[in-house]
Design an enzyme around this catalytic site. Sequence first.
Site, short mmCIF file in Angstrom:
data_model
loop_
_atom_site.label_atom_id
_atom_site.label_comp_id
_atom_site.label_asym_id
_atom_site.label_seq_id
_atom_site.Cartn_x
_atom_site.Cartn_y
_atom_site.Cartn_z
N TYR A 1 0.79 -1.23 0.00
CA TYR A 1 0.00 0.00 0.00
C TYR A 1 0.82 1.28 0.00
CZ TYR A 1 -3.49 -3.46 1.21
OH TYR A 1 -4.29 -4.57 1.20
N HIS B 1 -7.65 1.20 -6.43
CA HIS B 1 -6.95 0.34 -5.47
C HIS B 1 -5.47 0.70 -5.50
CE1 HIS B 1 -10.44 -2.16 -4.85
NE2 HIS B 1 -10.64 -2.10 -6.15
#
Length: 149
Positions: free
Chosen positions: A26, A103
């Site tokens: 991430y 995402h």
Amino acid sequence: MSAKSRILVLNGPNLNLLGLREPTHYGNNTLAQIVDALTEQAHNAGVELEHLQSNREYELIEAIHAAYGKIDFIIINPAAFTHTSVALRDALLGVAIPFIEVHLSNVHAREPFRHHSYLSDKAEGVICGLGAQGYEFALSAAINKLQAK
């Protein structure tokens, strides 16, 4: 594009932990840093930006419902709800506000359960695997689509 278009950015569960949680997937940016960059980008484009992060599915659904008639475009990172939430899909379809799914990680290069999205087939577009920059691309695309109206 209207005088002042409004874009809503929605972030789902665990995204409040960005910067701490699995940075290899991430990145190191916090959600606050991402939102600050988007706010500046929106301001420079003459667009109003609203943001909500919630770990609760119903809060995201309520925000989508409340957006009806007030918001021109949605950027959503549904996080884990991507793979489980028919309710989010139905809410987005119910208000008929165009949206882009974002995402941070490339969900298609991860575990098989992450490969399915309940939203992708209804989204204007899907951006994944580009980290925080994916949000910036989504915002640019949303602004371009609104200007083309």
